[in-house]
Design a protein around this motif. Structure first.
Motif, PDB file in Angstrom:
ATOM      1  N   GLU B  18      38.170  40.726  42.577  1.00 15.64           N
ATOM      2  CA  GLU B  18      37.202  39.921  41.806  1.00 15.64           C
ATOM      3  C   GLU B  18      35.853  40.725  42.266  1.00 15.64           C
ATOM      4  O   GLU B  18      35.427  41.326  43.034  1.00 15.64           O
ATOM      5  CB  GLU B  18      36.905  38.557  42.167  1.00 15.64           C
ATOM      6  CG  GLU B  18      36.570  38.099  43.491  1.00 15.64           C
ATOM      7  CD  GLU B  18      36.404  36.472  43.497  1.00 15.64           C
ATOM      8  OE1 GLU B  18      37.451  36.145  43.081  1.00 15.64           O
ATOM      9  OE2 GLU B  18      35.571  36.084  44.338  1.00 15.64           O
ATOM     10  N   ILE B  19      34.854  40.633  41.138  1.00 17.14           N
ATOM     11  CA  ILE B  19      33.559  41.046  41.184  1.00 17.14           C
ATOM     12  C   ILE B  19      32.690  40.246  40.640  1.00 17.14           C
ATOM     13  O   ILE B  19      33.007  39.329  39.819  1.00 17.14           O
ATOM     14  CB  ILE B  19      33.605  42.379  40.546  1.00 17.14           C
ATOM     15  CG1 ILE B  19      32.320  43.311  40.684  1.00 17.14           C
ATOM     16  CG2 ILE B  19      33.732  42.119  38.890  1.00 17.14           C
ATOM     17  CD1 ILE B  19      32.727  44.367  41.747  1.00 17.14           C
ATOM     18  N   ALA B  30      27.942  47.101  40.444  1.00 18.17           N
ATOM     19  CA  ALA B  30      29.180  46.111  40.006  1.00 18.17           C
ATOM     20  C   ALA B  30      30.054  47.297  39.464  1.00 18.17           C
ATOM     21  O   ALA B  30      31.246  47.302  39.758  1.00 18.17           O
ATOM     22  CB  ALA B  30      28.858  45.024  39.143  1.00 18.17           C
ATOM     23  N   ALA B  33      31.549  49.434  42.134  1.00 19.23           N
ATOM     24  CA  ALA B  33      32.703  48.729  42.919  1.00 19.23           C
ATOM     25  C   ALA B  33      33.924  48.814  42.233  1.00 19.23           C
ATOM     26  O   ALA B  33      34.921  48.921  42.891  1.00 19.23           O
ATOM     27  CB  ALA B  33      32.098  47.428  43.433  1.00 19.23           C
ATOM     28  N   VAL B  34      33.785  48.645  40.929  1.00 18.11           N
ATOM     29  CA  VAL B  34      35.151  48.155  40.038  1.00 18.11           C
ATOM     30  C   VAL B  34      35.605  49.854  40.039  1.00 18.11           C
ATOM     31  O   VAL B  34      37.171  50.025  40.086  1.00 18.11           O
ATOM     32  CB  VAL B  34      34.709  47.768  38.593  1.00 18.11           C
ATOM     33  CG1 VAL B  34      36.174  47.979  37.832  1.00 18.11           C
ATOM     34  CG2 VAL B  34      34.263  46.449  38.577  1.00 18.11           C
ATOM     35  N   LEU B  37      38.299  50.559  42.724  1.00 16.43           N
ATOM     36  CA  LEU B  37      39.409  49.525  42.782  1.00 16.43           C
ATOM     37  C   LEU B  37      40.642  50.497  42.355  1.00 16.43           C
ATOM     38  O   LEU B  37      40.421  51.161  41.182  1.00 16.43           O
ATOM     39  CB  LEU B  37      39.316  48.476  41.838  1.00 16.43           C
ATOM     40  CG  LEU B  37      38.220  47.511  42.187  1.00 16.43           C
ATOM     41  CD1 LEU B  37      38.170  46.240  41.254  1.00 16.43           C
ATOM     42  CD2 LEU B  37      38.632  46.755  43.566  1.00 16.43           C
ATOM     43  N   VAL B  43      40.573  42.694  37.166  1.00  8.96           N
ATOM     44  CA  VAL B  43      39.345  42.240  38.043  1.00  8.96           C
ATOM     45  C   VAL B  43      38.880  41.098  37.404  1.00  8.96           C
ATOM     46  O   VAL B  43      38.539  40.721  36.293  1.00  8.96           O
ATOM     47  CB  VAL B  43      38.410  43.412  38.066  1.00  8.96           C
ATOM     48  CG1 VAL B  43      37.250  42.985  39.142  1.00  8.96           C
ATOM     49  CG2 VAL B  43      38.946  44.668  38.055  1.00  8.96           C
ATOM     50  N   VAL B  45      36.067  38.237  36.989  1.00  4.90           N
ATOM     51  CA  VAL B  45      34.470  38.452  36.936  1.00  4.90           C
ATOM     52  C   VAL B  45      34.072  37.073  37.067  1.00  4.90           C
ATOM     53  O   VAL B  45      34.321  36.191  36.211  1.00  4.90           O
ATOM     54  CB  VAL B  45      34.077  39.072  35.758  1.00  4.90           C
ATOM     55  CG1 VAL B  45      32.327  39.186  35.637  1.00  4.90           C
ATOM     56  CG2 VAL B  45      34.765  40.537  35.363  1.00  4.90           C
ATOM     57  N   THR B  71      39.965  42.695  32.670  1.00  2.77           N
ATOM     58  CA  THR B  71      39.326  41.573  33.305  1.00  2.77           C
ATOM     59  C   THR B  71      39.880  40.166  33.382  1.00  2.77           C
ATOM     60  O   THR B  71      40.898  40.106  32.365  1.00  2.77           O
ATOM     61  CB  THR B  71      37.956  41.581  32.773  1.00  2.77           C
ATOM     62  OG1 THR B  71      38.025  41.008  31.312  1.00  2.77           O
ATOM     63  CG2 THR B  71      37.262  42.762  32.843  1.00  2.77           C
ATOM     64  N   GLY B 274      32.410  42.779  48.502  1.00  2.00           N
ATOM     65  CA  GLY B 274      31.641  43.896  49.028  1.00  2.00           C
ATOM     66  C   GLY B 274      32.379  44.919  49.759  1.00  2.00           C
ATOM     67  O   GLY B 274      32.117  46.220  49.676  1.00  2.00           O
ATOM     68  N   GLU B 276      35.413  46.273  49.099  1.00  2.00           N
ATOM     69  CA  GLU B 276      36.438  46.693  47.961  1.00  2.00           C
ATOM     70  C   GLU B 276      37.257  48.114  48.631  1.00  2.00           C
ATOM     71  O   GLU B 276      38.461  48.081  48.291  1.00  2.00           O
ATOM     72  CB  GLU B 276      36.061  46.882  46.701  1.00  2.00           C
ATOM     73  CG  GLU B 276      35.748  46.036  45.802  1.00  2.00           C
ATOM     74  CD  GLU B 276      34.367  44.941  46.268  1.00  2.00           C
ATOM     75  OE1 GLU B 276      33.469  45.765  46.640  1.00  2.00           O
ATOM     76  OE2 GLU B 276      34.448  43.818  46.379  1.00  2.00           O
TER      77      GLU B 276
END
Lengths: 218, 284
Positions: B18-19, B30, B33-34, B37, B43, B45, B71, B274, B276
């Motif tokens: 999750e983000i 963001a 970070a994705v 992954l 993911v 959201v 997502t 954070g 990830e």
């Protein structure tokens, strides 16, 4: 009854700053019962006004300040004191304040904040159990209102924040849905759990609410 | 058909992460970070998570979806009435978002706008019902939609909630209302998960177990005091407290939970907040 409390003194000082002579109105119904606008409080308020260097030209405790016509009638008995006053201070709920403001041309200062329709747990301790939503579900929920006593007003069971049968917003408070569940279980019935409750009809609660008895019901 | 629904349908073990959208308009963190992954099906959201105001989950999800990241749009009833919820769902469909996690939402008291008026016009069951209605081509007023959305609606559950039976009647309602998968609140012990999965068996709906990376004993205590539905057991707090490298211990704890999920569930939902970059270690 309607639970109300005196506004903070600083706020009242500001609201009354332009006035020297005030007429005080209390209410014999809810505001008397929850000790925010009965005889004692009106008297104390008068003393506080004097401390502020202001005068009270008179006072009245109206039977039910929310009764518009009765408020008008009671105020008529105090014509002179009202004429002498720069403004009125009302120690009643928001309904009461508006009964007064709709009956006089002078400025009306509300002295209380109205909080909720409350049940009396014991003297001086009040709890909200009904939010007057116009669409009562109590017969299915063993007489416990989730609309009011669930912090989110959920209709299909507890949220994910329930911990050991307590509410996520206050661990001291029992989860409304846990209470409903326990009571229905002790009554050996499914009640509200027997169905998916559809979205609430909020059109029953369009504001401002109005209601009129039909001819023959009056 | 979304990848998530396809993989769950094929009984593949799925991994979701999750983000959180930024507080502000700068998406770079963001998106980065994705980018990091790997081995993730979709993911989540988050939607004003913990009742803290952030950029709209729909906006970030749409952006991710358009750049090819699948997502799971989280949508809560706290901040929107039934009209706004329906609008947002149709909007989401227009961006190709299919996976939904439909939630009641944490109370606004917990967040950075405690003075706001919480909405809760619908609850999560009614939100699921409404979504099923949209998928069948009508809105809540019974009006026909011009262009019908395709969704894969999911719901949340806290397997540790007590009374269990009371919590579970809502799970059953969610399934009746069209929940096609569950993502759970963080799981911290095997027995709880086992008990829950046993009860889930007759419902035949896949469960993705929530696994939270706890960085330190301090964080665990913060969660216990501030996050609804999260109770980190004292034994785990002790482990983190006495560990030389608490983050490493946290990864280890998460890895244990992933192992239970592999055995008992259909997937795992990683909440790494954070960190990830630790995901490969947690999945190892």
């Amino acid at each position: 009854m309607i639970i109300s409390e005196l506004k903070p003194f600083e706020e009242l000082q500001q609201a009354l700053a332009d006035f020297d002579k005030l007429f005080i109105v209390g209410c014999a119904a809810c505001a008397t019962a929850c000790k925010s606008g009965g005889e004692d409080e009106v008297f104390k308020f008068q003393e506080w006004l004097n401390e502020q260097g202001k005068d009270a030209t008179g006072s009245v405790i109206i039977d039910e300040a929310c009764h518009i016509a009765r408020a008008a009638r009671d105020l008529r008995h105090h014509k002179t004191a009202l004429q002498d006053a720069d403004a009125l201070v009302v120690l009643a709920c928001g309904s009461g304040i508006q009964s007064i403001s709709s009956n006089v041309d002078k400025r009306v200062v509300g002295g209380l904040n109205s909080m909720f329709l409350g049940n009396v747990r014991r003297f001086g301790q009040y709890e909200e159990m009904c939010s007057l939503c116009g669409d009562c579900i109590l017969n299915e929920t063993a007489g416990i209102c989730p609309v009011t006593t669930c912090a989110k007003g959920l209709l299909n069971g507890p949220c994910g924040g329930m911990e050991d049968g307590h509410c996520e917003i206050d661990a001291e408070i029992e989860c409304a849905w846990s209470l409903i569940y326990e009571r229905l279980k002790s009554q050996q019935r499914q009640g509200v759990f027997a169905r998916r409750v559809p979205p609430k009809n909020w059109s029953r609660r369009i504001q401002p609410g109005r209601y009129r008895l039909k001819d023959g019901e009056r | 058909m979304s990848l998530l629904s396809e993989q769950l349908g094929n009984s593949q073990f799925v991994v979701t992460a999750e983000i959180a959208p930024p507080k502000g308009t700068d998406l770079s963190e963001a998106l980065a970070a994705v980018e990091k992954l790997t081995g993730i099906t979709a993911v989540n959201v988050t939607d004003n998570q913990g009742a803290n105001m952030r950029l709209s989950s729909l906006a970030l999800a749409a952006r991710l979806q358009q750049q090819g990241t699948e997502t799971v749009l989280q949508l809560t009833c706290r901040d929107r009435n039934r009209m706004a919820l329906q609008s947002d769902l149709l909007g989401a469909a227009s961006f190709g978002i299919e996976n939904l996690l439909l939630l009641s939402g944490d109370h606004s008291k917990f967040g950075d706008h405690p003075d706001s008026r919480p909405v809760f016009d619908l609850d999560s069951v009614q939100l699921l019902d409404m979504t099923a209605g949209l998928m069948a081509g009508t809105d809540m007023a019974g009006k026909f939609l011009d262009g019908v959305p395709e969704f894969f609606p999911g719901a949340a559950v806290n397997p540790a909630a007590e009374p269990f039976e009371l919590m579970f009647q809502k799970v059953a309602k969610k399934v009746d209302s069209g929940a096609r998968f569950f993502q759970t609140q963080s799981v911290f012990d095997r027995e709880t998960l086992e008990r829950f999965m046993l009860a889930m068996q007759p419902l035949q709906v896949p469960v993705i177990a929530g696994v939270l990376l706890i960085r330190s004993a301090r964080m665990a205590r913060f969660l216990n005091d501030n996050i609804p539905g999260v109770q980190v057991p004292e034994t785990l707090v002790q482990r983190l407290d006495s560990a030389e490298k608490p983050l490493t211990e946290g990864v280890k704890i998460a890895r244990e939970a992933v192992a239970w999920a592999r055995e008992l569930c259909q997937g795992v939902h990683l909440m790494t907040l954070g960190h990830e970059d630790e995901i490969p270690e947690i999945l190892a």
